[in-house]
Structure formats: structure tokens, C-alpha cells
Design an enzyme around this catalytic site. Structure first.
Site, mmCIF file in Angstrom:
data_model
loop_
_atom_site.group_PDB
_atom_site.id
_atom_site.type_symbol
_atom_site.label_atom_id
_atom_site.label_comp_id
_atom_site.label_asym_id
_atom_site.label_seq_id
_atom_site.Cartn_x
_atom_site.Cartn_y
_atom_site.Cartn_z
ATOM 1 N N ASN A 23 0.802 -1.227 0.000
ATOM 2 C CA ASN A 23 0.000 0.000 0.000
ATOM 3 C C ASN A 23 0.834 1.276 0.000
ATOM 4 O O ASN A 23 0.287 2.369 -0.138
ATOM 5 C CB ASN A 23 -0.979 0.001 1.176
ATOM 6 C CG ASN A 23 -2.125 -0.972 0.956
ATOM 7 O OD1 ASN A 23 -2.241 -1.567 -0.112
ATOM 8 N ND2 ASN A 23 -2.957 -1.131 1.977
ATOM 9 N N ASP A 304 -7.329 -4.100 7.607
ATOM 10 C CA ASP A 304 -6.576 -5.121 6.875
ATOM 11 C C ASP A 304 -6.013 -6.222 7.784
ATOM 12 O O ASP A 304 -5.398 -7.165 7.288
ATOM 13 C CB ASP A 304 -5.425 -4.470 6.079
ATOM 14 C CG ASP A 304 -5.940 -3.717 4.856
ATOM 15 O OD1 ASP A 304 -7.129 -3.854 4.524
ATOM 16 O OD2 ASP A 304 -5.140 -2.995 4.221
HETATM 17 C C1 UD1 Z 1 -6.870 1.634 1.422
HETATM 18 C C2 UD1 Z 1 -5.985 0.411 1.358
HETATM 19 C C3 UD1 Z 1 -6.749 -0.828 1.836
HETATM 20 C C4 UD1 Z 1 -7.343 -0.570 3.212
HETATM 21 C C5 UD1 Z 1 -8.139 0.722 3.244
HETATM 22 C C6 UD1 Z 1 -8.620 1.102 4.635
HETATM 23 C C7 UD1 Z 1 -4.485 0.945 -0.460
HETATM 24 C C8 UD1 Z 1 -4.048 0.665 -1.853
HETATM 25 N N1 UD1 Z 1 -5.542 0.244 -0.007
HETATM 26 O O1 UD1 Z 1 -7.952 1.414 0.532
HETATM 27 O O2 UD1 Z 1 -5.840 -1.918 1.890
HETATM 28 O O3 UD1 Z 1 -8.205 -1.645 3.555
HETATM 29 O O4 UD1 Z 1 -7.342 1.818 2.753
HETATM 30 O O5 UD1 Z 1 -7.548 1.198 5.503
HETATM 31 O O6 UD1 Z 1 -3.893 1.738 0.225
HETATM 32 N N2 UD1 Z 1 -14.887 5.868 0.628
HETATM 33 C C9 UD1 Z 1 -15.910 6.600 0.087
HETATM 34 N N3 UD1 Z 1 -15.629 7.447 -0.967
HETATM 35 C C10 UD1 Z 1 -14.382 7.582 -1.471
HETATM 36 C C11 UD1 Z 1 -13.325 6.829 -0.898
HETATM 37 C C12 UD1 Z 1 -13.614 5.987 0.153
HETATM 38 O O7 UD1 Z 1 -17.064 6.500 0.523
HETATM 39 O O8 UD1 Z 1 -14.202 8.348 -2.422
HETATM 40 C C13 UD1 Z 1 -15.163 4.954 1.751
HETATM 41 C C14 UD1 Z 1 -14.869 3.488 1.423
HETATM 42 O O9 UD1 Z 1 -15.965 2.872 0.789
HETATM 43 C C15 UD1 Z 1 -14.585 2.914 2.788
HETATM 44 C C16 UD1 Z 1 -13.896 4.074 3.511
HETATM 45 O O10 UD1 Z 1 -14.249 5.247 2.789
HETATM 46 O O11 UD1 Z 1 -15.778 2.593 3.448
HETATM 47 C C17 UD1 Z 1 -12.384 3.981 3.583
HETATM 48 O O12 UD1 Z 1 -11.872 3.674 2.302
HETATM 49 P P1 UD1 Z 1 -10.420 4.137 1.806
HETATM 50 O O13 UD1 Z 1 -9.597 4.564 2.949
HETATM 51 O O14 UD1 Z 1 -10.594 5.074 0.670
HETATM 52 O O15 UD1 Z 1 -9.853 2.763 1.256
HETATM 53 P P2 UD1 Z 1 -8.846 2.655 0.068
HETATM 54 O O16 UD1 Z 1 -8.013 3.882 0.018
HETATM 55 O O17 UD1 Z 1 -9.558 2.216 -1.172
#
Ligand code: UD1
Length: 416
Positions: A23, A304
Site C-alpha cells: 500500500n 486489513d
Molecule cells: C486503502 C488500502 C486498503 C485498506 C483501506 C482502509 C491501499 C491501496 N488500499 O484502501 O488496503 O483496507 O485503505 O484502511 O492503500 N470511501 C468513500 N468514498 C471515497 C473513498 C472511500 O465512501 O471516495 C469509503 C470506502 O468505501 C470505505 C472508507 O471510505 O468505506 C475507507 O476507504 P479508503 O480509505 O478510501 O480505502 P482505500 O483507500 O480504497
């Protein structure tokens, strides 16, 4: 399709080197798009997601020279400013090219990621943030099409804490005109690693690692050399595996300072954990005690690591409660653990686990990356043979996992 055949009942024992963090590696590779010079990265993990990111960048025209545990990226000239659906759907982190492409080239076409096994995971925060910085964004044919003459600084407060959202906007802001402030930003160590790489490339960033990051945009960034930080989730996964099997292992090239919450939980299970520099040693005698877990953004307990602790709790002494607050559908491993005899009940985002004396080997199916890791841990403590199917999920984010576990004494082999 490849599977892992695991013979349960063997304690883990020995030393294992921790790989570079997936990540951290993925966003940092995307940072190469921000400059025309070479970005040299060390400690890149050898895993599918990193290979997918290399292919994606190459398709755009980035020249990639791969070395052992590293690679040099050069984005002097790009001929395609696009991340196609077939790549984004297998690896959501491909969304991380969006910010850098709009910031440096004024245009990007990135597929919407769509659903995935652990929930809907939208990217609205990435889009809103770029719009606040002056990007024109249209969603057409399943693609995000973003254009901007030059992005400008903005004051952005995230509604929800998003790791890749923070990273995408931090990269975009590095080349924007003026100052950007990101509030309610993710504090994950991988955000800090990316910020350190960007700073080495000439970016002006303050506050990474806190919930308020200030970025003063610069005209251009230059080449740099950066070593990717150790993977805290791989570290946690091996430590839980050692605790569950009643073993004694030492992680090398690891970082304990970013694992506080996980190490505290492991101590609660009855494990002895010692830290010396970049080495973390865990020793577990007897059966672990069950521990309650509630996931939340860093520095709280990482989502995770939820599935791996769930596997440990299934054979621990006592009952436990695991609450998942980040993703709405991240209990896919529960049904599979139940096939091994685990006693788990789910209500909404809460799992109630009743630890049992032993699990029994069976055929199970991996559903996502960390769920796969929990099934491998469960297989190592179950009696008899466990066959884990669909391990391509595991290969996405763990470097040579069965080789590393075998070297620690696990009886695990890959079968086609
Ligand atoms: C990253 C990690 C993943 C980890 C997650 C949470 C990477 C490549 N992946 O994923 O391994 O499980 O953080 O620690 O770093 N959300 C929204 N809108 C958005 C973006 C996110 O609603 O535009 C929500 C998601 O659905 C989720 C929450 O916010 O419920 C957190 O997600 P996010 O931190 O964005 O996860 P990732 O960055 O995709």
C-alpha cells in the site's frame, strides 16, 4: 486455478524478512507520473498488484527498468492518459493515477472501479477533491474523464477518512498552483511514505501523518530515489500466524512503531512480543486468549488485520467480538472459517466468536486478499489438510507467502 494445500498442526519457528509495503509501493509508483526524470524505487515487493501497476504505467508510456527488489520509472513522455477497466477492476489502487495525470498533463481517463468483494467502495471523495482544485470532471461510459488547464490549491475537508483519496489529492496538489490544505486526512504510515517520496522529488508538504496536510504547489518535480517502507500488514499477518500456531518467530526489516495497536492486541492474547531495532520477536506458549477487535482508521486497529485476528479468535480461549467499521461487507471469510468448524455469528458489522479447541481441515475459498490470509492461518492450526482455493487473491498482496511460511516450518504447498 492454483490452490494452497496446508497440513495443519505445525508451529512456526524462525526468522522472516518483511517485504516492502504494497500500500506504499502502489501510490509511490504513481508518483513517478509527476516528473519527467527517473524515479528509482528500492524494496518494491514482488507481487501481482505491483506487477499490474507496472503494466498500467507501461501502457501509458512510462519506461520501467526493473531490478532485483526495485525499479526505475521514467514518465518523460506519455502517449496514453488512461487507466482501462480491465486493470482498475482487478486493482482499485489504479485510481491513484488520476491525480498525478490531471496535475501534470491536464487530462486523465480512469475507469470507475465498480463493486468489489468487500463493499461498494466509491471514489466520490477523489472526484470532489479534484473538482475543488479546478478539474472538470465528467463520468462517461463508465470512465472518469478529468481535464484541467492547471489545478489550483484548495481547502478540502474529507467527509470520510480515505487513504487513497488523501494520496491522490496530495499528489495532485504537489503540482497545483497555490496552497492546498487537506483536512480529516488519512494518517496511515503509507501516506507518510508517499509524502517523503514526493518531498524527495521537490514537493513542499507539511503535516503528513496528521489529519491536516498542507501542500504548497510547485512548478515541477524532479527525479529521486526512495526506499519503500516495510509492510505492516504482512508483519501483522506473520505475527498472528505465529501466535495462532503457538510458535516463536522473528521479523526482520520490520517497523514496530507503526504496529502499536496490533502488537498490543497480540500481547493481550498472551504472546510475548519483543522489539529490538528493526526486529520484532513473538513467542506464544499454549493457547491464545480471545481478544476483541474494532477496526478504525490509523492509528486504531487496521481493517486489513481484522480477518487474521478473527482466525486466531476461532481457536482462542474464550469468546470475542470483532467490529468492522470501515467496509460494509468485510466478513466474507466467516462462512469459510465456519466450514473449518469455527463458531461465529454475525449481526450487521459485528461478529461474535466462540473460541473452540480445534478446527478441522476442509476445502475453502479465498474471497479477498486479507480474507485469504485468515484462511491460511486457520489452515495452519486446523487438524488435517485444508485446501485454499482462489489464491490469486493472496498473490495480489503477499510476496512469496508459501515460501516464507514453509521456511518457518509450515507444511504448505501450491497445487494447480
Ligand atoms: C486503502 C488500502 C486498503 C485498506 C483501506 C482502509 C491501499 C491501496 N488500499 O484502501 O488496503 O483496507 O485503505 O484502511 O492503500 N470511501 C468513500 N468514498 C471515497 C473513498 C472511500 O465512501 O471516495 C469509503 C470506502 O468505501 C470505505 C472508507 O471510505 O468505506 C475507507 O476507504 P479508503 O480509505 O478510501 O480505502 P482505500 O483507500 O480504497
Amino acid at each position: 486455478m492454483q490452490k494452497l494445500a496446508i497440513q495443519g498442526g505445525f508451529r512456526l519457528n524462525g526468522e522472516v524478512r518483511i517485504s516492502g509495503a504494497k500500500n506504499a509501493a502502489l501510490p509511490i509508483m504513481c508518483a513517478s507520473l509527476l516528473a519527467a526524470d527517473d524515479l528509482h524505487l528500492d524494496n518494491l515487493p514482488d507481487m501481482h498488484d505491483v506487477k499490474t501497476m507496472v503494466r498500467l504505467l507501461q501502457q501509458m508510456g512510462v519506461r520501467v527498468a526493473e531490478q532485483v527488489q526495485g525499479a526505475t520509472f521514467n514518465a518523460a513522455q506519455l502517449d496514453k492518459l488512461e487507466a482501462p477497466y480491465d486493470m482498475v477492476k482487478t486493482m482499485r489502487a489504479a485510481i491513484l493515477v488520476l491525480g498525478p495525470l490531471v496535475a501534470r498533463f491536464g487530462e486523465a481517463r480512469v475507469s470507475l472501479p465498480g463493486g468489489c468483494a468487500i463493499g461498494s467502495r466509491p471514489v466520490d471523495l477523489h472526484i470532489k477533491g479534484l473538482q475543488a482544485m479546478g478539474a472538470e470532471i465528467h463520468i462517461e461510459h463508465g470512465y472518469i474523464h478529468a481535464t484541467a488547464k492547471r489545478l489550483h490549491g484548495a481547502h478540502i475537508c474529507f467527509d470520510l477518512i480515505s487513504v487513497t483519496g488523501t494520496e491522490n489529492l496530495m499528489m495532485a496538489a504537489a503540482l497545483a498552483d497555490g496552497v492546498t490544505v487537506l483536512e480529516n486526512a488519512a494518517r496511515e504510515p503509507e501516506v507518510v511514505d508517499l509524502a517523503n517520496c514526493l518531498i524527495a522529488m521537490g514537493a513542499k508538504i507539511e503535516g503528513a501523518g496528521t489529519d491536516k496536510i498542507t501542500i504548497i504547489g510547485v512548478e515541477k518535480l524532479h527525479g529521486a530515489q526512495h526506499r519503500v517502507m516495510p509492510d505492516r500488514i504482512e508483519s501483522g499477518t506473520f505475527l498472528v500466524a505465529a501466535a495462532a500456531t503457538g510458535g516463536r518467530i522473528t521479523l526482520t526489516d520490520a517497523r514496530a512503531d507503526i504496529l502499536d495497536n496490533v502488537l498490543d492486541k497480540l500481547r493481550e492474547t498472551g504472546a510475548r512480543v519483543e522489539v529490538a531495532g528493526d526486529r520484532i520477536t513473538l513467542e506464544m506458549n499454549g493457547r491464545p486468549r480471545a481478544v476483541n477487535v474494532r477496526t478504525a482508521p490509523y492509528p486504531a486497529f487496521p481493517t486489513d488485520m481484522q480477518a487474521q485476528f478473527m482466525a486466531l479468535n476461532t481457536i482462542a480461549e474464550g469468546g470475542s467480538i470483532v467490529v468492522e467499521t470501515i467496509f460494509e461487507n468485510r466478513f466474507m471469510h466467516v462462512q469459510e472459517l465456519q466450514r473449518l468448524g469455527a463458531q461465529i455469528e454475525i449481526e450487521g458489522n459485528t461478529a461474535v466468536i466462540n473460541g473452540c479447541e480445534h478446527l478441522e481441515g476442509a476445502s475453502v475459498m479465498a474471497t479477498d486478499l486479507r480474507a485469504s490470509a485468515s484462511l491460511v492461518i486457520a489452515g495452519m492450526v486446523a487438524q488435517g489438510e485444508t485446501m485454499v482455493d482462489r489464491i490469486y487473491h493472496l498473490d495480489r498482496g503477499y510476496e512469496h507467502i508459501e515460501a516464507k511460511l514453509s521456511a518457518l516450518g509450515a507444511k504448505i504447498r501450491r497445487v494447480s
